[in-house]
Scaffold this motif. Sequence first.
Motif, PDB file in Angstrom:
ATOM      1  N   GLN A   1       0.843  -1.189   0.000  1.00 47.06           N
ATOM      2  CA  GLN A   1       0.000   0.000   0.000  1.00 47.06           C
ATOM      3  C   GLN A   1       0.871   1.228   0.000  1.00 47.06           C
ATOM      4  O   GLN A   1       1.707   1.420   0.889  1.00 47.06           O
ATOM      5  CB  GLN A   1      -0.907   0.004   1.241  1.00 47.06           C
ATOM      6  CG  GLN A   1      -1.832   1.197   1.294  1.00 47.06           C
ATOM      7  CD  GLN A   1      -2.655   1.237   2.561  1.00 47.06           C
ATOM      8  OE1 GLN A   1      -2.463   0.442   3.478  1.00 47.06           O
ATOM      9  NE2 GLN A   1      -3.600   2.145   2.619  1.00 47.06           N
TER      10      GLN A   1
ATOM     11  N   LEU B   1      -1.894   5.312  -4.437  1.00 49.34           N
ATOM     12  CA  LEU B   1      -1.912   4.144  -5.328  1.00 49.34           C
ATOM     13  C   LEU B   1      -2.824   3.039  -4.825  1.00 49.34           C
ATOM     14  O   LEU B   1      -3.056   2.053  -5.535  1.00 49.34           O
ATOM     15  CB  LEU B   1      -0.493   3.587  -5.501  1.00 49.34           C
ATOM     16  CG  LEU B   1       0.511   4.518  -6.164  1.00 49.34           C
ATOM     17  CD1 LEU B   1       1.884   3.863  -6.214  1.00 49.34           C
ATOM     18  CD2 LEU B   1       0.055   4.918  -7.564  1.00 49.34           C
ATOM     19  N   GLY B   2      -3.340   3.166  -3.630  1.00 47.98           N
ATOM     20  CA  GLY B   2      -4.189   2.116  -3.087  1.00 47.98           C
ATOM     21  C   GLY B   2      -3.387   0.863  -2.778  1.00 47.98           C
ATOM     22  O   GLY B   2      -2.193   0.923  -2.452  1.00 47.98           O
ATOM     23  N   LEU B   3      -4.037  -0.276  -2.885  1.00 43.97           N
ATOM     24  CA  LEU B   3      -3.379  -1.558  -2.641  1.00 43.97           C
ATOM     25  C   LEU B   3      -3.076  -2.230  -3.974  1.00 43.97           C
ATOM     26  O   LEU B   3      -3.937  -2.310  -4.849  1.00 43.97           O
ATOM     27  CB  LEU B   3      -4.299  -2.481  -1.828  1.00 43.97           C
ATOM     28  CG  LEU B   3      -4.331  -2.273  -0.323  1.00 43.97           C
ATOM     29  CD1 LEU B   3      -5.064  -1.008   0.047  1.00 43.97           C
ATOM     30  CD2 LEU B   3      -4.969  -3.474   0.349  1.00 43.97           C
TER      31      LEU B   3
END
Lengths: 110, 118
Positions: free
Chosen positions: B37, B41-43
Amino acid sequence: AQSVTQLDSQVPVFEEAPVELRCNYSSSVSVYLFWYVQYPNQGLQLLLKYLSGSTLVKGINGFEAEFNKSQTSFHLRKPSVHISDTAEYFCAVSVLLRRFGAGTRLTVKP
Amino acid sequence: DVKVTQSSRYLVKRTGEKVFLECVQDMDHENMFWYRQDPGLGLRLIYFSYDVKMKEKGDIPEGYSVSREKKERFSLILESASTNQTSMYLCASSFFFGAIPGSGPEAFFGQGTRLTVV
């Protein structure tokens, strides 16, 4: 391939106001849809999920989301937020593998 | 309750070191996943496993490997840590669902390991 777009990176709101966190996805096949919440320095916790059936899904902590197939959206809503709802929220789409959006940071102000 | 436990909350390692991140789940889930994470960029999925000794690459497998010798345990290995691997690493598990390896209706996450490579 599937993808997820969270339309707002940050959403500031005042306590007791309503909130909507927006999520759009792209997929050519049926999907599972999820919203997760992440509090500071913690892992992700499932808020709610759509697998099939009713398009209005209710989750924990008073949140709900509506699956709209024609608009390929899965927006998260809460009619009245609390300070404790301050967190990061992630939308996810699962066809073969789970894909996550970039996240929306919800900040609830007193 | 499902419990997914990651062995460390915080790690600091030197460039070039071999790093092991461990994850254990107690719900007999077939699928296990490693994500990283990063802000904005999120996961992103690094690797997943759908059975003992079975593994598949995710979206960003370069620089990583994994090991699953027992059903409950899934390890992420950084063969030679680099500064661009500084990140939060999240492990997850889920039941197998349907006919597709790695598919599942819901994933349960560990608390995360914040790795800093200096």
